[in-house]
Motif scaffolding. Structure first.
Motif, PDB file in Angstrom:
ATOM      1  N   ALA A  21       0.838  -1.200   0.000  1.00 29.54           N
ATOM      2  CA  ALA A  21       0.000   0.000   0.000  1.00 29.54           C
ATOM      3  C   ALA A  21       0.874   1.250   0.000  1.00 29.54           C
ATOM      4  N   ILE A  22       0.236   2.384  -0.321  1.00 31.41           N
ATOM      5  CA  ILE A  22       0.907   3.679  -0.388  1.00 31.41           C
ATOM      6  C   ILE A  22       0.297   4.612   0.655  1.00 31.41           C
ATOM      7  N   ILE A  23       1.146   5.232   1.484  1.00 33.27           N
ATOM      8  CA  ILE A  23       0.718   6.356   2.322  1.00 33.27           C
ATOM      9  C   ILE A  23       1.151   7.608   1.581  1.00 33.27           C
ATOM     10  N   ALA A  24       0.178   8.380   1.109  1.00 37.74           N
ATOM     11  CA  ALA A  24       0.461   9.459   0.171  1.00 37.74           C
ATOM     12  C   ALA A  24       0.261  10.828   0.805  1.00 37.74           C
ATOM     13  N   VAL A  25       1.274  11.657   0.644  1.00 39.48           N
ATOM     14  CA  VAL A  25       1.100  13.087   0.895  1.00 39.48           C
ATOM     15  C   VAL A  25       0.547  13.656  -0.404  1.00 39.48           C
ATOM     16  N   ASP A  26      -0.777  13.589  -0.530  1.00 41.95           N
ATOM     17  CA  ASP A  26      -1.409  13.966  -1.790  1.00 41.95           C
ATOM     18  C   ASP A  26      -1.915  15.401  -1.732  1.00 41.95           C
ATOM     19  N   ASP A  27      -2.566  15.816  -2.797  1.00 42.06           N
ATOM     20  CA  ASP A  27      -3.059  17.193  -2.863  1.00 42.06           C
ATOM     21  C   ASP A  27      -4.077  17.481  -1.765  1.00 42.06           C
ATOM     22  N   ASP A  28      -4.911  16.491  -1.439  1.00 42.50           N
ATOM     23  CA  ASP A  28      -5.895  16.691  -0.369  1.00 42.50           C
ATOM     24  C   ASP A  28      -5.197  16.885   0.972  1.00 42.50           C
ATOM     25  N   ALA A  29      -4.120  16.122   1.192  1.00 40.08           N
ATOM     26  CA  ALA A  29      -3.388  16.250   2.454  1.00 40.08           C
ATOM     27  C   ALA A  29      -2.740  17.621   2.576  1.00 40.08           C
ATOM     28  N   LEU A  30      -2.184  18.131   1.476  1.00 39.13           N
ATOM     29  CA  LEU A  30      -1.572  19.463   1.521  1.00 39.13           C
ATOM     30  C   LEU A  30      -2.622  20.530   1.794  1.00 39.13           C
ATOM     31  N   SER A  31      -3.801  20.355   1.217  1.00 39.98           N
ATOM     32  CA  SER A  31      -4.869  21.333   1.450  1.00 39.98           C
ATOM     33  C   SER A  31      -5.320  21.319   2.905  1.00 39.98           C
ATOM     34  N   GLU A  32      -5.340  20.137   3.503  1.00 36.10           N
ATOM     35  CA  GLU A  32      -5.864  20.005   4.865  1.00 36.10           C
ATOM     36  C   GLU A  32      -4.806  20.262   5.929  1.00 36.10           C
ATOM     37  N   ILE A  33      -3.597  19.761   5.733  1.00 34.69           N
ATOM     38  CA  ILE A  33      -2.557  19.836   6.764  1.00 34.69           C
ATOM     39  C   ILE A  33      -1.642  21.040   6.562  1.00 34.69           C
ATOM     40  N   GLY A  34      -1.380  21.377   5.307  1.00 35.41           N
ATOM     41  CA  GLY A  34      -0.481  22.487   5.030  1.00 35.41           C
ATOM     42  C   GLY A  34       0.557  22.103   4.003  1.00 35.41           C
ATOM     43  N   ARG A  35       1.311  23.109   3.564  1.00 35.48           N
ATOM     44  CA  ARG A  35       2.246  22.889   2.475  1.00 35.48           C
ATOM     45  C   ARG A  35       3.387  21.968   2.892  1.00 35.48           C
ATOM     46  N   TRP A  36       4.010  21.382   1.899  1.00 34.34           N
ATOM     47  CA  TRP A  36       5.143  20.467   2.095  1.00 34.34           C
ATOM     48  C   TRP A  36       6.437  21.261   2.061  1.00 34.34           C
ATOM     49  N   PRO A  37       7.482  20.928   2.840  1.00 38.33           N
ATOM     50  CA  PRO A  37       7.538  19.774   3.753  1.00 38.33           C
ATOM     51  C   PRO A  37       6.844  20.048   5.083  1.00 38.33           C
ATOM     52  N   TRP A  38       6.290  18.984   5.638  1.00 39.19           N
ATOM     53  CA  TRP A  38       5.653  19.095   6.939  1.00 39.19           C
ATOM     54  C   TRP A  38       6.707  19.053   8.047  1.00 39.19           C
ATOM     55  N   SER A  39       6.270  19.488   9.197  1.00 42.94           N
ATOM     56  CA  SER A  39       7.133  19.399  10.374  1.00 42.94           C
ATOM     57  C   SER A  39       7.394  17.931  10.700  1.00 42.94           C
ATOM     58  N   ARG A  40       8.596  17.666  11.225  1.00 47.18           N
ATOM     59  CA  ARG A  40       8.995  16.280  11.487  1.00 47.18           C
ATOM     60  C   ARG A  40       8.074  15.600  12.505  1.00 47.18           C
ATOM     61  N   GLY A  74      -1.266   5.180 -12.508  1.00 48.60           N
ATOM     62  CA  GLY A  74      -1.177   5.612 -11.121  1.00 48.60           C
ATOM     63  C   GLY A  74      -2.400   5.221 -10.316  1.00 48.60           C
ATOM     64  N   LYS A  75      -2.171   4.953  -9.030  1.00 51.77           N
ATOM     65  CA  LYS A  75      -3.209   4.549  -8.078  1.00 51.77           C
ATOM     66  C   LYS A  75      -3.765   3.161  -8.371  1.00 51.77           C
ATOM     67  N   THR A  76      -2.971   2.332  -9.073  1.00 52.73           N
ATOM     68  CA  THR A  76      -3.350   0.924  -9.192  1.00 52.73           C
ATOM     69  C   THR A  76      -3.249   0.255  -7.824  1.00 52.73           C
ATOM     70  N   PHE A  77      -2.253   0.671  -7.046  1.00 45.84           N
ATOM     71  CA  PHE A  77      -2.143   0.219  -5.657  1.00 45.84           C
ATOM     72  C   PHE A  77      -3.084   1.051  -4.785  1.00 45.84           C
ATOM     73  N   ALA A  78      -3.421   0.501  -3.634  1.00 48.33           N
ATOM     74  CA  ALA A  78      -4.262   1.234  -2.681  1.00 48.33           C
ATOM     75  C   ALA A  78      -3.488   2.432  -2.130  1.00 48.33           C
ATOM     76  N   HIS A  79      -4.073   3.620  -2.245  1.00 48.67           N
ATOM     77  CA  HIS A  79      -3.478   4.851  -1.729  1.00 48.67           C
ATOM     78  C   HIS A  79      -4.284   5.319  -0.515  1.00 48.67           C
ATOM     79  N   TYR A  80      -3.563   5.670   0.541  1.00 46.05           N
ATOM     80  CA  TYR A  80      -4.207   6.218   1.731  1.00 46.05           C
ATOM     81  C   TYR A  80      -3.595   7.581   2.003  1.00 46.05           C
ATOM     82  N   SER A  81      -4.443   8.583   2.112  1.00 46.08           N
ATOM     83  CA  SER A  81      -3.952   9.940   2.328  1.00 46.08           C
ATOM     84  C   SER A  81      -3.366  10.069   3.731  1.00 46.08           C
ATOM     85  N   ALA A  82      -2.221  10.737   3.818  1.00 46.90           N
ATOM     86  CA  ALA A  82      -1.598  10.975   5.122  1.00 46.90           C
ATOM     87  C   ALA A  82      -2.522  11.786   6.025  1.00 46.90           C
TER      88      ALA A  82
END
Length: 732
Positions: A41-60, A287-295
């Motif tokens: 599986a993929i844990i993705a920092v996707d566009d939705d995650a950036l919109s919700e959590i904030g711009r990349w890179p995130w805090s450690r 892309g996204k043939t594997f299961a993607h889970y948003s961070a």
């Protein structure tokens, strides 16, 4: 050309290689999408995650929280980072101290020192790298931080190059078990510089791995390196290390021989790679043939409890703005993180694309021998067969290649096989076409003057029907000559004679050509032709006889015209015989003529002369009559032995087509045959009586006069008792 194809397969020109890579992409598309291993599986920092959590890179600390929840709460078994923590993250308390230190007295007055001391005591709360470090230590046997390496020092930043020794010291304990030959060190990609993680990250875990890709020249990711070399040590990729954790830490080893990597093992798994240790990716789809889970879903606890349980997870960025995008056969904007998932799924299930050394050897041999076979198959074949081979063999190659790819995950370089086939078949076909065109031109030039245009065209299309140099064929020979030509030619001036002959020869020749005959030659007023060559005809005898009948009919019309013009009336004698004769181009290398020869040719010539003796316009042999008797009405004339021939021959005069024959004529023919039979049996008087009666009925038929004169002779001087009816001719 097979040698050229073989050389190309060895040298592998870039243009052909590029075409082969595109054909490999087509094989993926033709095969269609596959279902990947659900354990990946993929844990993705996707566009939705950036919109919700904030711009990349995130805090450690955010990264640490994601990792802790994935491996802890959600129960993933192994996690690989498709990212690098190459610099320390700024401590927010240190930044506050720096800013306050500039004007602390103005803000706090006499209490400034106390406030600064308190703030320094809170410094650990701003150390987010420590938060990440703690999480890594907590799950150190389940996760693999990634790093990036430079294969050439010239492209690496100076700061990165300066840290190489430090990074190498940290990595050395993580090397694979390896076996090298002395010449093998240069087979693997070499680490010249490392863009690694900060030391506290590297020291906090049990394994790290590189996440480099080496796209093909067209920018497409079709393979992934599984190992690199530095200072004699071999280091595995992030995907290999993560999979190793997922499989409970089996031994990982590599054998590198004189020609490159020979074996890569991960516990019980034997991984197929090329000589450089790169594995051909068997892509499953876009892309996204594997299961993607948003961070973001991980951080906000929006996953079901077991969605990641016991899975191997790759944590990376898929947001478009971050530009970690790769091109693959299925997708021009494929997330780079997913390529690592493809590699892990391929290895887990033995689905990687394979090009074993044996396949490469077989390919080289096939290029050479298939090219030879293809050239042999098209050589001398008709254009339709050549076209079928030129198209069919590549289709078979493509079909076989697709089957091996789809059913066995084997990649064969079909382009070199197809190039080999085309290099031998197309030039061979073109040379054959040129030779065929020349042959057709020769045939046209050689036969256009004495063959019907349709026959010439048929020969040009089927030149194999003509065997130059001479061959024996069963054909029918035709000889014609103007009676008393010398006498009547004396009455014309040379110019008038030429005009007259051209008019006569044209009329007669047109009929011969219309009946598909071949004009051998003109000898003064004589026409020599034959039917049944060079193009085979089943009805050659019939066509020849019909031609003779038509010529006599046309001559009757011409005589009326010539009579009106004050020209001499012309009568023509024709001799016909069928049998085996030799036909072909006879003569010298510089001067030849397509002609006929043989005993049966001579007989036809003799029969033309015999017409004069029997005062008939056409004579044919029994051999010819037996072939046309169902269509042509003919009367039996006599049995003779011609000059120069020992065997007797029965003579027949063709009168008309059977459908045109009147009953009276048929009765007359039978009466003549009866008279001849009476002569054969020695009743010469009865025969003469019947012959006289026939003459009275047809006084213009010169045959009856000839036979009456012979019968009168036999009455006074009969033939011997053993006479068989053969009349020996004394003149040609």
């Amino acid at each position: 050309m097979a040698v050229v194809a073989f050389a190309l397969a060895i040298v592998k020109p870039a243009e052909i290689v590029q075409f082969e890579l595109k054909s490999l992409d087509f094989r993926f598309i033709a095969r269609g999408e596959l279902t990947p291993d659900p354990r990946v599986a993929i844990i993705a920092v996707d566009d939705d995650a950036l919109s919700e959590i904030g711009r990349w890179p995130w805090s450690r600390d955010k990264i640490a929280e994601v990792v802790d929840k994935v491996l802890g709460k959600y129960g993933a078994k192994a996690l690989g980072f498709d990212m690098v923590f190459s610099e320390e993250q700024a401590n927010v308390v240190d930044e506050a101290l720096r800013l306050l230190n500039q004007n602390v007295t103005d803000v706090y007055g006499d209490n400034a020192a106390g406030h600064m001391q308190w703030l320094k005591s809170q410094r650990s709360f701003g150390d987010v790298d420590a938060v990440l470090e703690g999480t890594l230590i907590k799950h150190r046997d389940k996760l693999v931080p990634g790093y990036f390496f430079y294969s050439q020092a010239a492209g690496a930043p100076d700061l990165v190059k300066s840290k190489l020794e430090e990074e190498a010291a940290l990595m050395r304990s993580l090397a694979m078990t390896s076996s090298f030959s002395k010449e093998a060190l240069h087979s693997l990609p070499h680490i010249a510089a490392i863009e690694g993680n900060i030391p506290r990250v590297t020291k906090a875990v049990d394994a790290i791995g590189f996440f480099n890709f080496f796209p093909d020249p067209d920018g497409t990711v079709r393979r992934i390196p599984l190992m690199v070399e530095m200072d004699g040590y071999v280091y595995p990729s992030m995907a290999m290390q993560t999979l190793r954790m997922f499989l409970d830490w089996p031994e990982m080893s590599v054998v590198v021989g004189d020609v490159g990597v020979e074996e890569v093992r991960l516990g019980p798994l034997n991984i197929q790679t090329d000589a450089t240790g790169s594995m051909l990716l068997n892509h499953y789809g876009p892309g996204k043939t594997f299961a993607h889970y948003s961070a973001a879903d991980i951080l906000n606890d929006r996953l079901e409890g077991d969605e990641l349980k016991d899975k191997v997870v790759i944590f990376g960025v898929t947001a478009v703005a971050v530009l970690d995008i790769r091109a693959t056969p299925f997708d021009p904007v494929f997330p780079g993180v997913e390529a690592h998932a493809v590699a892990i799924s391929n290895i887990l299930n033995g689905e990687e694309l394979k090009r074993p050394p044996a396949v490469e050897v077989i390919e080289l041999l096939m290029v050479f021998f298939l090219s030879l076979l293809a050239g042999y198959l098209v050589y001398g074949r008709p254009p339709a067969i050549q076209g079928l081979i030129i198209v069919g063999l590549p289709v078979i190659i493509v079909g076989t290649s697709q089957w091996l790819f789809t059913s066995h995950n084997i990649w064969i370089e079909e382009t070199f096989l197809i190039v080999g086939v085309l290099l031998t078949t197309i030039p061979t076909a073109l040379l054959g076409y040129i030779a065929e065109s020349r042959k057709r031109a020769f045939i046209h030039d050689a036969f256009s003057h004495y063959l019907a245009p349709s026959v010439v065209e048929n020969l040009a299309k089927n030149p194999d029907a003509l065997k130059l140099g001479g061959e024996e064929k069963h054909i029918t020979a035709f000889f014609s000559d103007i009676a008393s030509f010398s006498t009547f030619s004396e009455k014309l001036t040379p110019s008038e004679l030429v005009t007259f002959l051209n008019r006569y020869l044209t009329a007669m020749s047109d009929i011969i050509l219309e009946e598909k005959g071949t004009i051998d030659k003109y000898e003064g007023d004589a026409i020599i032709s034959f039917f049944g060559a060079p193009v085979d005809m089943d009805d050659h005898a019939l066509r020849c006889v019909v031609s003779a009948i038509r010529q006599q009919q046309r001559l009757a019309e011409l005589r009326e015209e010539w009579k009106a013009e004050g020209l001499p009336e012309v009568h023509v004698r024709i001799g016909i015989n069928s049998g085996p004769m030799v036909v072909g181009n006879m003569g010298t290398n510089t001067s030849m003529n397509y002609t006929m020869m043989g005993d049966h040719v001579n007989l036809a010539a003799r029969l033309e002369g015999v017409c004069k003796a029997y005062r008939v316009p056409i004579l044919m042999s029994k051999d010819t009559y037996s072939e046309v008797r169902d269509h042509v009405a003919a009367r039996f004339i006599d049995r003779v032995r011609v000059v120069g021939r020992s065997q007797p021959v029965d003579l027949y005069q063709p009168m008309a087509l059977r459908i045109d024959l009147a009953d009276e004529q048929q009765q007359e023919f039978r009466a003549y045959e009866k008279a001849w039979s009476l002569m054969l049996h020695g009743d010469y008087k009865a025969s003469l009586k019947l012959m006289t009666k026939l003459y009275a009925m047809s006084p213009h038929d010169g045959l009856y006069e000839v036979m009456m004169a012979r019968l009168k002779t036999y009455i006074h001087s009969p033939p011997p008792d053993d006479w068989t009816g053969v009349f020996n001719l004394k003149n040609k």
